[in-house]
Structure formats: C-alpha cells, structure tokens
Design a protein around this motif. Structure first.
Motif, short mmCIF file in Angstrom:
data_model
loop_
_atom_site.label_atom_id
_atom_site.label_comp_id
_atom_site.label_asym_id
_atom_site.label_seq_id
_atom_site.Cartn_x
_atom_site.Cartn_y
_atom_site.Cartn_z
N LYS A 151 16.37 46.54 -30.94
CA LYS A 151 17.00 46.30 -32.24
C LYS A 151 18.53 46.22 -32.12
CE LYS A 151 13.37 48.50 -35.02
NZ LYS A 151 13.03 49.57 -35.99
N ALA A 188 20.89 43.01 -32.96
CA ALA A 188 22.01 43.11 -33.90
C ALA A 188 23.30 42.57 -33.28
CB ALA A 188 22.20 44.57 -34.33
N ARG A 189 23.52 42.85 -31.99
CA ARG A 189 24.71 42.31 -31.32
C ARG A 189 24.66 40.79 -31.25
NH1 ARG A 189 24.47 47.05 -27.96
NH2 ARG A 189 23.13 45.99 -26.45
N ARG A 237 23.18 38.77 -33.37
CA ARG A 237 23.49 38.24 -34.70
C ARG A 237 24.98 38.35 -35.01
NH1 ARG A 237 19.05 41.47 -36.05
NH2 ARG A 237 20.38 42.84 -37.29
N GLY A 238 25.57 39.46 -34.63
CA GLY A 238 26.99 39.66 -34.92
C GLY A 238 27.90 38.75 -34.13
N PRO A 280 14.41 43.55 -36.50
CA PRO A 280 14.48 44.75 -37.34
C PRO A 280 13.13 45.20 -37.90
CG PRO A 280 16.29 43.27 -37.86
CD PRO A 280 15.39 42.53 -36.93
#
Length: 226
Positions: free
Chosen positions: A115, A119-120, A122-123, A106
């Motif tokens: 980015k 994020a995917r 981490r999710g 990020p």
C-alpha cells in the motif's frame, strides 16, 4: 584692392565671419545630429508590476513554485527531436496505467508495504503526467500519435492482467501487484534509457534520468517484498 570693389569684398568677408561666429555661439551643445533626427528610441518592454504570478513546474519529484511575473523570462525556442516527442507521448499512457494499478491497492492489498509503494507511485507519477502534457502543449503537439498501439510499449500490461489484479484480494493481490508493477517499471526504465541515448531536450533528459533512477530503486523494494 584699395578701390571701391576691394572695399565691398572686404565688407562681405567680415559680415560672413560674424554670421558664422554668431551661429556657433547660439547652437546648443545637445542638439541632435542629422542622423539622429527623426529616430525614436524603442523603449525596453517591461511587465506591469501588477501582472499575475506565474506557476513554474518543478523537476520530477519536486513541487511547483509560484514566482513574480517579472522574474520569469520569456523562454527561447525549444530544441527537441522526434525521439523526445515519442518518449513523451508514450510515457503519458505508461504512467496512467501505473496509476491505474496503484489505485487498486488501498482496497485489495494485505501488505502495508504494498500500500505504501502504491501511494508513492500515485504521488509521484500523477504530477509527472501533468508535466508531460504541459511539455506537448507548450510546443503545440498533439498528445496522441496516429496509428500507435500503446499495448506494445515496454512493460505495458494486458487488459486480462489488469482484470486479474482487479479480482485479486489479500496476499494474492500483493504477489500479482509486485509482479506486474516490477515489469511495468522495467519498461519505463527501458524507455528512459532509450531517450537518454539520443534525446535533445534538456528538460526531458533530466526527467528520464529521474525516472530511471527512482523506478530502479522502487523495483528493488518490490522484489524485497516477495
């Protein structure tokens, strides 16, 4: 036998017959049998209606659900082997490093796609670490394997590589992130494939299948960014 003795025997026989008839007439139909006397039926255990709800973990990529305690059955004896335990113990730090790399994106990435991929990651992988830890806890197994070096796992990046990624910015970060994360995913797919070849636990087999499928797709996306 018409004498006194004969009359006495006749009277005794008649009296015995009368007593038997009276006993049969007075016996209730639902009288328990001798074998049943003294034996108490064991009640079927039931959960109280006010028992707290139970959180049931979902499969990889799916959210957990809350279900009434009465609907959750006591699990049977888990079946697993040495490879299952090895896979879980290795996949936890493997996922944790992927989360470490993704957390840098990020503030450093120039590409919106990089980015988004971070994020995917981490999710998806943060809940999976919790699922893997829960698998070990449910079997009373320690999270760490004595004497094992995590750096030897397929796809694990060295401290120097992570330092370089931490120091990079913009396009330089994007390129290094793609290269490191692609290699990291390749390692995870290798580990998942090894489990699928000889693992015994059905839940882990489903998990490994999801890892191999999802991370192969993600590697394609990463390569397209280059």
């Amino acid at each position: 036998m018409t004498g006194p003795r004969g009359r006495v025997l006749l009277a005794v026989t008649v009296a015995a017959a009368v007593l038997v008839s009276v006993g049969v007439a007075l016996r209730p139909d639902d009288r328990p049998s001798p074998a049943a006397q003294g034996r108490t039926a064991t009640p079927t255990p039931t959960l109280p209606t006010d028992a707290p709800a139970v959180i049931v973990p979902g499969r990889p990529g799916e959210p957990a659900v809350t279900r009434p305690a009465q609907e959750v059955r006591e699990p049977g004896t888990p079946r697993y082997n040495t490879l299952d335990v090895w896979f879980v113990r290795m996949m936890i730090p493997h996922h944790q490093q992927a989360l470490q790399l993704a957390a840098l994106a990020p503030d450093r990435a120039a590409s919106a796609q990089v980015k988004a991929i971070a994020a995917r990651i981490r999710g998806a992988q943060a809940p999976e670490v919790g699922l893997l830890r829960g698998w070990l806890d449910a079997r009373g197994l320690a999270a760490e394997a004595p004497g094992h070096e995590h750096g030897r796992m397929p796809g694990m990046q060295s401290p120097e590589a992570i330092r370089q990624l931490t120091d990079a910015r913009g396009v330089a970060f994007d390129r290094l992130f793609v290269r490191l994360m692609t290699a990291h995913h390749e390692g995870a797919v290798t580990m998942a494939t090894q489990l699928l070849s000889a693992g015994a636990d059905q839940q882990l087999n489903e998990f490994a299948t999801a890892v191999a499928t999802e991370q192969t797709v993600e590697m394609t996306r990463l390569r397209e960014l280059l």
